[in-house]
Design a protein around this motif. Structure first.
Motif, mmCIF file in Angstrom:
data_model
loop_
_atom_site.group_PDB
_atom_site.id
_atom_site.type_symbol
_atom_site.label_atom_id
_atom_site.label_comp_id
_atom_site.label_asym_id
_atom_site.label_seq_id
_atom_site.Cartn_x
_atom_site.Cartn_y
_atom_site.Cartn_z
ATOM 1 N N THR A 45 9.702 5.552 11.741
ATOM 2 C CA THR A 45 8.624 4.621 12.063
ATOM 3 C C THR A 45 7.245 5.183 11.726
ATOM 4 O O THR A 45 6.240 4.544 11.997
ATOM 5 C CB THR A 45 8.664 4.229 13.549
ATOM 6 O OG1 THR A 45 8.569 5.413 14.341
ATOM 7 C CG2 THR A 45 9.940 3.481 13.887
ATOM 8 N N GLU A 46 7.213 6.374 11.128
ATOM 9 C CA GLU A 46 5.934 6.959 10.771
ATOM 10 C C GLU A 46 5.382 6.247 9.533
ATOM 11 O O GLU A 46 6.117 5.936 8.602
ATOM 12 C CB GLU A 46 6.084 8.461 10.454
ATOM 13 C CG GLU A 46 6.616 9.297 11.593
ATOM 14 C CD GLU A 46 8.135 9.281 11.691
ATOM 15 O OE1 GLU A 46 8.801 8.848 10.728
ATOM 16 O OE2 GLU A 46 8.641 9.678 12.745
ATOM 17 N N LEU A 47 4.091 5.993 9.536
ATOM 18 C CA LEU A 47 3.452 5.346 8.396
ATOM 19 C C LEU A 47 2.961 6.385 7.408
ATOM 20 O O LEU A 47 2.500 7.453 7.803
ATOM 21 C CB LEU A 47 2.253 4.510 8.860
ATOM 22 C CG LEU A 47 2.543 3.325 9.781
ATOM 23 C CD1 LEU A 47 1.237 2.686 10.228
ATOM 24 C CD2 LEU A 47 3.427 2.309 9.093
ATOM 25 N N THR A 48 3.036 6.028 6.127
ATOM 26 C CA THR A 48 2.419 6.884 5.118
ATOM 27 C C THR A 48 0.923 6.614 5.137
ATOM 28 O O THR A 48 0.457 5.616 5.711
ATOM 29 C CB THR A 48 2.970 6.568 3.715
ATOM 30 O OG1 THR A 48 2.583 5.231 3.357
ATOM 31 C CG2 THR A 48 4.489 6.714 3.667
ATOM 32 N N ASP A 49 0.164 7.469 4.500
ATOM 33 C CA ASP A 49 -1.284 7.260 4.424
ATOM 34 C C ASP A 49 -1.602 5.943 3.732
ATOM 35 O O ASP A 49 -2.514 5.216 4.147
ATOM 36 C CB ASP A 49 -1.961 8.423 3.703
ATOM 37 C CG ASP A 49 -1.950 9.702 4.524
ATOM 38 O OD1 ASP A 49 -1.754 9.630 5.754
ATOM 39 O OD2 ASP A 49 -2.148 10.787 3.925
ATOM 40 N N SER A 50 -0.850 5.601 2.685
ATOM 41 C CA SER A 50 -1.130 4.353 1.970
ATOM 42 C C SER A 50 -0.761 3.130 2.819
ATOM 43 O O SER A 50 -1.466 2.117 2.780
ATOM 44 C CB SER A 50 -0.412 4.313 0.618
ATOM 45 O OG SER A 50 0.983 4.357 0.792
ATOM 46 N N GLN A 51 0.306 3.215 3.612
ATOM 47 C CA GLN A 51 0.651 2.110 4.511
ATOM 48 C C GLN A 51 -0.422 1.930 5.576
ATOM 49 O O GLN A 51 -0.820 0.801 5.892
ATOM 50 C CB GLN A 51 2.003 2.370 5.170
ATOM 51 C CG GLN A 51 3.179 2.251 4.233
ATOM 52 C CD GLN A 51 4.472 2.731 4.861
ATOM 53 O OE1 GLN A 51 4.479 3.693 5.632
ATOM 54 N NE2 GLN A 51 5.577 2.079 4.524
ATOM 55 N N ARG A 52 -0.887 3.043 6.133
ATOM 56 C CA ARG A 52 -1.935 2.983 7.153
ATOM 57 C C ARG A 52 -3.220 2.382 6.564
ATOM 58 O O ARG A 52 -3.862 1.533 7.188
ATOM 59 C CB ARG A 52 -2.198 4.378 7.717
ATOM 60 C CG ARG A 52 -3.126 4.373 8.919
ATOM 61 C CD ARG A 52 -3.208 5.733 9.591
ATOM 62 N NE ARG A 52 -1.995 5.984 10.377
ATOM 63 C CZ ARG A 52 -1.011 6.813 10.031
ATOM 64 N NH1 ARG A 52 -1.080 7.500 8.919
ATOM 65 N NH2 ARG A 52 0.042 6.966 10.800
ATOM 66 N N ALA A 53 -3.558 2.784 5.347
ATOM 67 C CA ALA A 53 -4.754 2.256 4.682
ATOM 68 C C ALA A 53 -4.616 0.753 4.439
ATOM 69 O O ALA A 53 -5.582 -0.001 4.629
ATOM 70 C CB ALA A 53 -5.005 2.993 3.373
ATOM 71 N N GLU A 54 -3.431 0.318 4.037
ATOM 72 C CA GLU A 54 -3.216 -1.116 3.800
ATOM 73 C C GLU A 54 -3.312 -1.910 5.089
ATOM 74 O O GLU A 54 -3.917 -2.994 5.131
ATOM 75 C CB GLU A 54 -1.860 -1.356 3.131
ATOM 76 C CG GLU A 54 -1.510 -2.805 2.895
ATOM 77 C CD GLU A 54 -2.434 -3.545 1.936
ATOM 78 O OE1 GLU A 54 -2.331 -4.791 1.875
ATOM 79 O OE2 GLU A 54 -3.251 -2.910 1.237
ATOM 80 N N LEU A 55 -2.761 -1.401 6.180
ATOM 81 C CA LEU A 55 -2.887 -2.080 7.472
ATOM 82 C C LEU A 55 -4.348 -2.148 7.914
ATOM 83 O O LEU A 55 -4.805 -3.184 8.414
ATOM 84 C CB LEU A 55 -2.038 -1.374 8.530
ATOM 85 C CG LEU A 55 -0.530 -1.559 8.393
ATOM 86 C CD1 LEU A 55 0.192 -0.665 9.382
ATOM 87 C CD2 LEU A 55 -0.132 -3.011 8.589
ATOM 88 N N ASP A 56 -5.069 -1.054 7.729
ATOM 89 C CA ASP A 56 -6.498 -1.042 8.075
ATOM 90 C C ASP A 56 -7.271 -2.065 7.243
ATOM 91 O O ASP A 56 -8.134 -2.772 7.753
ATOM 92 C CB ASP A 56 -7.090 0.352 7.873
ATOM 93 C CG ASP A 56 -6.605 1.355 8.902
ATOM 94 O OD1 ASP A 56 -6.056 0.925 9.953
ATOM 95 O OD2 ASP A 56 -6.760 2.569 8.660
ATOM 96 N N ARG A 57 -6.930 -2.141 5.943
ATOM 97 C CA ARG A 57 -7.602 -3.100 5.059
ATOM 98 C C ARG A 57 -7.331 -4.530 5.515
ATOM 99 O O ARG A 57 -8.240 -5.355 5.612
ATOM 100 C CB ARG A 57 -7.127 -2.918 3.611
ATOM 101 C CG ARG A 57 -7.841 -3.839 2.613
ATOM 102 C CD ARG A 57 -7.127 -3.902 1.284
ATOM 103 N NE ARG A 57 -5.823 -4.557 1.343
ATOM 104 C CZ ARG A 57 -5.625 -5.889 1.453
ATOM 105 N NH1 ARG A 57 -6.661 -6.698 1.526
ATOM 106 N NH2 ARG A 57 -4.413 -6.394 1.493
#
Length: 85
Positions: A45-57
């Motif tokens: 369930t850990e997010l990658t940096d790119s997944q986290r960035a996409e969710l933030d966007r």
């Protein structure tokens, strides 16, 4: 190749997936749920940096213009139409 077995027989992961794939979807979901429930907390369930960035966007986009969001009903209808049902 991953193998496991009980007693004298063993089965590869590929064989298990093939066997499970032959089951009705409802049984496949029961197996998935049973496996998921047995996994240690937090695994997978850990997010990658790119997944986290996409969710933030996406969150920033929503906050800037909330009217662009779909209700759950609208979302499900779009999926239904996209699938041709």
């Amino acid at each position: 190749m991953l193998e496991w077995g009980y007693g004298e027989s063993s089965m590869t992961v590929e064989q298990a997936i093939t066997d499970i794939s032959a089951l009705p979807p409802s049984d496949q979901l029961r197996i998935v749920q049973a496996i998921w429930d047995r996994l240690p907390d937090g695994i997978g369930t850990e997010l990658t940096d790119s997944q986290r960035a996409e969710l933030d966007r996406r969150w920033a986009e929503y906050k800037a213009k909330p009217s662009t969001a779909l209700s759950e009903e609208e979302f499900r209808e779009r999926i239904r139409v996209a699938r041709g049902r």
